[in-house]
Design a protein around this motif. Sequence first.
Motif, short mmCIF file in Angstrom:
data_model
loop_
_atom_site.label_atom_id
_atom_site.label_comp_id
_atom_site.label_asym_id
_atom_site.label_seq_id
_atom_site.Cartn_x
_atom_site.Cartn_y
_atom_site.Cartn_z
N THR A 10 114.36 72.16 20.52
CA THR A 10 113.32 71.30 19.26
C THR A 10 111.64 72.03 20.13
OG1 THR A 10 112.85 69.39 20.84
CG2 THR A 10 114.78 68.81 19.08
N ALA A 13 108.34 76.61 18.29
CA ALA A 13 107.01 77.33 18.72
C ALA A 13 106.25 76.98 19.51
CB ALA A 13 106.22 77.39 17.30
N LEU A 41 113.22 73.62 15.33
CA LEU A 41 113.85 71.85 15.13
C LEU A 41 111.23 72.13 15.56
CD1 LEU A 41 113.73 69.77 12.88
CD2 LEU A 41 113.05 68.34 15.17
N ARG A 92 101.36 67.49 28.97
CA ARG A 92 100.01 66.92 29.51
C ARG A 92 98.30 68.18 30.09
NH1 ARG A 92 100.57 65.83 35.88
NH2 ARG A 92 102.40 66.67 36.33
N ASN A 131 108.83 65.67 27.92
CA ASN A 131 107.73 64.62 28.63
C ASN A 131 107.82 63.38 28.30
OD1 ASN A 131 108.14 65.52 31.86
ND2 ASN A 131 106.73 66.64 31.26
N LEU A 155 115.85 66.46 32.28
CA LEU A 155 115.70 67.75 33.22
C LEU A 155 114.96 67.23 34.32
CD1 LEU A 155 115.74 70.80 33.08
CD2 LEU A 155 113.09 71.15 33.14
N SER A 237 100.74 73.30 31.17
CA SER A 237 101.96 73.39 31.97
C SER A 237 103.02 74.63 31.97
CB SER A 237 102.28 71.82 31.11
OG SER A 237 102.97 72.29 30.61
N SER A 238 103.60 74.10 32.97
CA SER A 238 104.76 75.41 33.69
C SER A 238 105.17 75.38 32.38
CB SER A 238 105.92 74.74 34.36
OG SER A 238 106.63 73.59 34.26
N ALA A 242 109.75 76.34 33.40
CA ALA A 242 110.77 75.42 33.09
C ALA A 242 111.78 75.98 31.78
CB ALA A 242 109.84 74.34 31.97
P1 NAD Z 1 103.30 72.91 23.92
O1 NAD Z 1 102.52 71.52 22.89
O2 NAD Z 1 103.67 74.69 24.26
O3 NAD Z 1 104.88 72.62 22.46
C1 NAD Z 1 105.33 72.00 21.88
C2 NAD Z 1 105.99 71.41 20.80
O4 NAD Z 1 106.63 70.94 20.16
C3 NAD Z 1 104.98 72.43 19.59
O5 NAD Z 1 105.14 73.87 18.92
C4 NAD Z 1 105.35 71.17 19.31
O6 NAD Z 1 104.87 71.64 17.97
C5 NAD Z 1 106.50 70.85 19.15
N1 NAD Z 1 106.31 69.62 18.55
C6 NAD Z 1 105.84 68.81 18.49
N2 NAD Z 1 106.43 66.79 18.31
C7 NAD Z 1 107.66 67.47 17.73
C8 NAD Z 1 108.94 67.06 16.82
N3 NAD Z 1 108.52 65.75 16.79
N4 NAD Z 1 109.40 67.95 16.88
C9 NAD Z 1 110.03 69.01 16.73
N5 NAD Z 1 108.99 69.89 17.55
C10 NAD Z 1 107.07 69.13 18.03
O7 NAD Z 1 104.42 72.47 24.57
P2 NAD Z 1 105.03 72.85 26.54
O8 NAD Z 1 104.30 73.37 27.60
O9 NAD Z 1 106.34 74.36 25.20
O10 NAD Z 1 106.09 71.43 27.05
C11 NAD Z 1 106.63 70.62 25.87
C12 NAD Z 1 106.94 69.58 26.90
O11 NAD Z 1 107.71 70.26 27.70
C13 NAD Z 1 105.95 69.45 26.77
O12 NAD Z 1 106.34 67.20 27.43
C14 NAD Z 1 105.30 69.24 28.74
O13 NAD Z 1 104.97 68.15 29.33
C15 NAD Z 1 107.69 69.43 29.26
N6 NAD Z 1 107.59 69.91 30.25
C16 NAD Z 1 109.09 69.18 30.97
C17 NAD Z 1 109.07 69.86 31.75
C18 NAD Z 1 110.51 68.82 32.89
O14 NAD Z 1 110.73 69.72 34.07
N7 NAD Z 1 110.91 68.87 32.71
C19 NAD Z 1 108.86 71.44 32.70
C20 NAD Z 1 107.28 71.63 31.34
C21 NAD Z 1 107.49 70.88 30.39
#
Ligand code: NAD
Length: 329
Positions: A10, A13, A41, A92, A131, A155, A237-238, A242
């Motif tokens: 999910t 993109a 997704l 964030r 997150n 994770l 963010s990373s 990640a």
């Molecule tokens: P991003 O904003 O680049 O991408 C997030 C994507 O999720 C976007 O393309 C958005 O359209 C999509 N999205 C939003 N709602 C959705 C839904 N209901 N269904 C499907 N897709 C949906 O963000 P990112 O940098 O790829 O980060 C994604 C998440 O991972 C964030 O919450 C970030 O904080 C988290 N993260 C977690 C860790 C970890 O170690 N656990 C590490 C890095 C980032």
Amino acid sequence: MNSPVKVAVTGAAGQIGYSLLFRIASGALLGPDTPVELRLLEITPALKALEGVVMELDDCAFPTLAKVEIGDDATKVFDGVNHALLVGARPRGPGMERGDLLEANGGIFAPQGKALNDVAADDIRVTVTGNPANTNALIAMSNAPDIPTERFSALTRLDHNRAISQLAAKLGVPVTEIRRMTIWGNHSATQYPDLFHAEVSGQNAAEAVGDQEWLANTFIPTVAKRGAAIIEARGASSAASAASATIDHARTWVEGTAEGDWVSMAVRSDGSYGVPEGLVSSFPVTVKDGRWEIVQGLEIDEFSRGKIDASVAELDEERKAVTELGLLG
Ligand code: NAD
Ligand code: LMR
């Protein structure tokens, strides 16, 4: 060649997706002999961008990529999937804590949990990266009553890898010399990276460091606040790290842990180490035949107890908050 394994991602993109998809498609998750069918997704406005990513996946001509399907309907995309990597959620920005995302992102994971419950394969394994990852996993799990709770995880492998890297740099040893690292608690600034049970070349890591001041005031905060440091430096963010940790986590779940070693995974607590039952908290786990087990019998001293309790208290607060938001099934 084996038959294709269906892997859902999910937020495909997004930033993490852009690293993750190419690694999965190239065999980094399931190896060179297992074809992968990607199920991606996204929300509707991001589908066009996702189409571009799929063009790039096609252009790589990966031998292990059997098929790619995309969509904005979780019930269709998750149909028959064996692995679900739930990344899609808002990241964030500077000055925010991950818990600040609870309301905005929590709402994503209840419907996705329900959809997995309805249509995923019987052997589904769910990894939550989005997150606040621990509590999002709790939300997804509680909305999927027919999926065994041990199939849900969040994770903390990125924190685990960060801790290994910081320790290796401090001691001037290769990362391969470090075993039995543990992250306890929440994927947040309260997490507790534990050197008292880790080993460096077979020696206890805390003893090898021999510097409680560094351990308490440099090592722990550096690991716990690494995500914020990256946001500050990169302005985002990373993402690649990640994605890499998400692969490590899911691959360990399939392949198992090395003899004598363990990894950190946030999983549903059974009450081990005084962590209230039902919270999704990070523990040291071993994995064998696709099943994880919390490592038992570690002695927890007063310092570690205080750190674990503080992080678990935060998870408890998050659980209360999502209960009040009506997100638990
Ligand atoms: P991003 O904003 O680049 O991408 C997030 C994507 O999720 C976007 O393309 C958005 O359209 C999509 N999205 C939003 N709602 C959705 C839904 N209901 N269904 C499907 N897709 C949906 O963000 P990112 O940098 O790829 O980060 C994604 C998440 O991972 C964030 O919450 C970030 O904080 C988290 N993260 C977690 C860790 C970890 O170690 N656990 C590490 C890095 C980032
Ligand atoms: C990380 O640890 O890098 C991610 O959880 C992103 C963040 O918000 O810190």
